[in-house]
Design a protein around this motif. Structure first.
Motif, PDB file in Angstrom:
ATOM      1  N   GLU A 344       1.875 -53.547  23.785  1.00 47.59           N
ATOM      2  CA  GLU A 344       3.119 -52.929  24.254  1.00 47.59           C
ATOM      3  C   GLU A 344       3.236 -51.630  24.023  1.00 47.59           C
ATOM      4  N   LEU A 345       4.067 -50.933  24.727  1.00 44.80           N
ATOM      5  CA  LEU A 345       4.056 -49.505  24.776  1.00 44.80           C
ATOM      6  C   LEU A 345       5.644 -49.167  24.507  1.00 44.80           C
ATOM      7  N   ALA A 346       5.942 -48.182  23.523  1.00 46.28           N
ATOM      8  CA  ALA A 346       7.323 -47.754  23.054  1.00 46.28           C
ATOM      9  C   ALA A 346       7.312 -46.406  23.708  1.00 46.28           C
ATOM     10  N   PRO A 347       8.445 -45.914  23.957  1.00 44.36           N
ATOM     11  CA  PRO A 347       8.733 -44.453  24.214  1.00 44.36           C
ATOM     12  C   PRO A 347       8.537 -43.824  22.972  1.00 44.36           C
ATOM     13  N   GLY A 348       8.181 -42.489  22.966  1.00 45.58           N
ATOM     14  CA  GLY A 348       7.825 -41.595  21.610  1.00 45.58           C
ATOM     15  C   GLY A 348       9.042 -41.662  20.733  1.00 45.58           C
ATOM     16  N   GLY A 349       9.996 -41.410  21.338  1.00 47.83           N
ATOM     17  CA  GLY A 349      11.696 -41.277  20.663  1.00 47.83           C
ATOM     18  C   GLY A 349      11.616 -42.480  19.831  1.00 47.83           C
ATOM     19  N   ALA A 350      11.170 -43.986  20.252  1.00 50.65           N
ATOM     20  CA  ALA A 350      11.552 -45.075  19.535  1.00 50.65           C
ATOM     21  C   ALA A 350      10.478 -45.030  18.352  1.00 50.65           C
ATOM     22  N   THR A 351       9.344 -44.614  18.667  1.00 54.40           N
ATOM     23  CA  THR A 351       8.453 -44.555  17.693  1.00 54.40           C
ATOM     24  C   THR A 351       8.483 -43.906  16.591  1.00 54.40           C
ATOM     25  N   VAL A 352       9.209 -42.369  16.804  1.00 55.39           N
ATOM     26  CA  VAL A 352       9.775 -41.403  15.675  1.00 55.39           C
ATOM     27  C   VAL A 352      10.643 -42.149  14.882  1.00 55.39           C
ATOM     28  N   SER A 353      11.776 -42.835  15.495  1.00 53.13           N
ATOM     29  CA  SER A 353      12.590 -43.307  15.046  1.00 53.13           C
ATOM     30  C   SER A 353      12.398 -44.380  13.957  1.00 53.13           C
TER      31      SER A 353
END
Length: 444
Positions: A344-353
């Motif tokens: 599954e892929l998440a956007p970079g902003g979600a990962t940072v959060s």
């Protein structure tokens, strides 16, 4: 026959076919000069009628029922809007054999072409996992499906560096022309970039989560004098990595384990690398993943999280927590079925959060999207140059899976549909000290 096939497919898909089409009787129809989709048998049509989307096309190609005559990249570009950009369209139609089309002439064409019948069985290379999603057992089976397909096969594709993530291209011809700077150089530079970002020094302990075939662990120990613990769920990767470590004379400094990241209970490390592994974690488990890495890191220690990211996610609601609550779950894709099951892929902003919620302070984010596109094109070239050997080492279907997924992924990176980011985060000490330099000069 080709004219009849084309008519049926255009009715089903609701658009003009952007490629030429050749039937199993040799007849052709379609735009002159375009790549040709070759229907080798009736089963090819039946697969697409039952699954009129990228999964149906992928199944037909992997099974050998469909061939692509011409440039693979150009064929996939022309199919892009039809199959990947608007997947809902095909899902809403439901397929001819499930009531997506009607009319006496259509039925007669289906009968004449021998397409009427039960849904074909998927090729043997398709993953079929049981158990709770991202349980320990299911994750082991998902990893084995992708990585335990033969180390010799991977060496054909990846080259001697055996690094299965995007290279860092400092120079060379991006169009693939003659250059003294090649894939092995770019992968070496990527490993060194990671080590510099982690500020590795002799005597430190590094945890490499998802260590693959041991390339980063060996580079970090040999070039930076650190001790490394590498973990992976792939039996074949463990066997290969341990042999490489022994041959490099680093057995006293590098330990390769067959271990789930959730089972790591060592004392905290000075640094942690996670390269191309977090995509396997699962969106719902990501907070747990981030929290575990935070606990395993000493105060002042750094995390380098190298991860493929979804770009431009939709705003439709889903049942995911926190910053991922507005990501949409897609129908099963070719990648999920054949390449990275449960990935599954998440956007970079979600990962940072999520990393920040776990306690990390994110200090640097570097996007390497174009680097991955270029890397994938080299991997495709390696596979195509060694096609007969690749088939001998695995199966024709497996070689087709890798060719289709890598070529399609290269185009997705180039088009900006997916990206890849190196996120550098630090665990500050109790007084808030990060130990990070005041400027970014050290990264240049």
């Amino acid at each position: 026959m080709a004219q009849r096939l084309s008519h049926l497919l255009e009715q089903m898909l609701g658009v003009r076919l952007p490629l030429r089409l050749r039937g199993w009787d040799g007849s052709e129809v379609g735009p002159p000069g375009a790549p040709v989709v070759v229907f080798r048998n009736r089963l090819a049509l039946r697969r697409l009628l039952w699954q009129p989307n990228e999964l149906g096309l992928g199944r037909a190609y992997v099974a050998g029922d469909i061939e692509l005559d011409g440039d693979m990249y150009e064929a996939l570009r022309r199919l892009d809007d039809l199959l990947w950009q608007q997947p809902e369209r095909a899902a809403q139609r439901g397929g001819i054999l499930r009531g997506g089309m009607s009319g006496g002439e259509t039925v007669r064409d289906l009968i004449r072409l021998g397409a009427v019948g039960p849904a074909p069985r998927p090729p043997a290379e398709e993953a079929s996992l049981r158990g709770n999603r991202h349980s320990l057992g299911r994750d082991r089976r998902a990893i084995s499906h992708h990585y335990d397909v033969g180390n010799d096969f991977y060496r054909l594709v990846l080259g001697e560096s055996m690094v299965y993530s995007c290279a860092f291209w400092r120079s060379g011809d991006p169009d693939g022309g003659a250059s003294d700077y090649g894939l092995a150089d770019a992968q070496r530079d990527k490993l060194e970039l990671i080590c510099r970002k982690l500020a590795l020094r002799p005597g430190m302990r590094l945890l490499d989560v998802g260590c693959g075939w041991g390339s980063l662990a060996i580079h970090a120990a040999r070039e930076h004098g650190v001790s490394v613990v590498g973990v992976t769920l792939s039996h074949e990767q463990v066997e290969y990595a341990r042999k490489r470590v022994a041959q490099a004379g680093l057995a006293d400094r590098v330990e390769i384990r067959l271990q789930d990241y959730r089972d790591i209970s060592d004392d905290p490390f000075n640094a942690i690398s996670s390269v191309g592994m977090a995509e396997h974690v699962g969106l719902a488990q990501y907070a747990q993943y981030a929290a575990l890495l935070f606990r395993r890191l000493r105060p002042g220690g750094r995390l380098l999280n190298h991860q493929i990211a979804a770009l431009h996610p939709t705003d439709e609601p889903a049942t995911l927590p926190g910053p991922l609550a507005r990501l949409r779950r897609q129908p099963r894709s070719f990648i999920d079925a054949y390449v990275f099951p449960d990935g599954e892929l998440a956007p970079g902003g979600a990962t940072v959060s999520l990393l920040e919620r776990a306690g990390f302070e994110v200090r640097d984010v570097e996007a390497l999207r174009e680097h991955y596109a270029r890397t994938l094109r080299v991997w495709v070239s390696n596979l195509e140059a060694n096609w007969d050997e690749a088939i001998r080492l695995t199966t024709p279907g497996r070689a087709r899976v890798w060719r289709l997924y890598m070529a399609g992924s290269a185009l997705s990176f180039e088009a900006g549909r997916i990206g890849v980011n190196q996120i550098l985060a630090v665990k500050a000490d109790a007084d808030g000290r990060s130990g990070m330099p005041p400027t970014r000069d050290w990264l240049r």
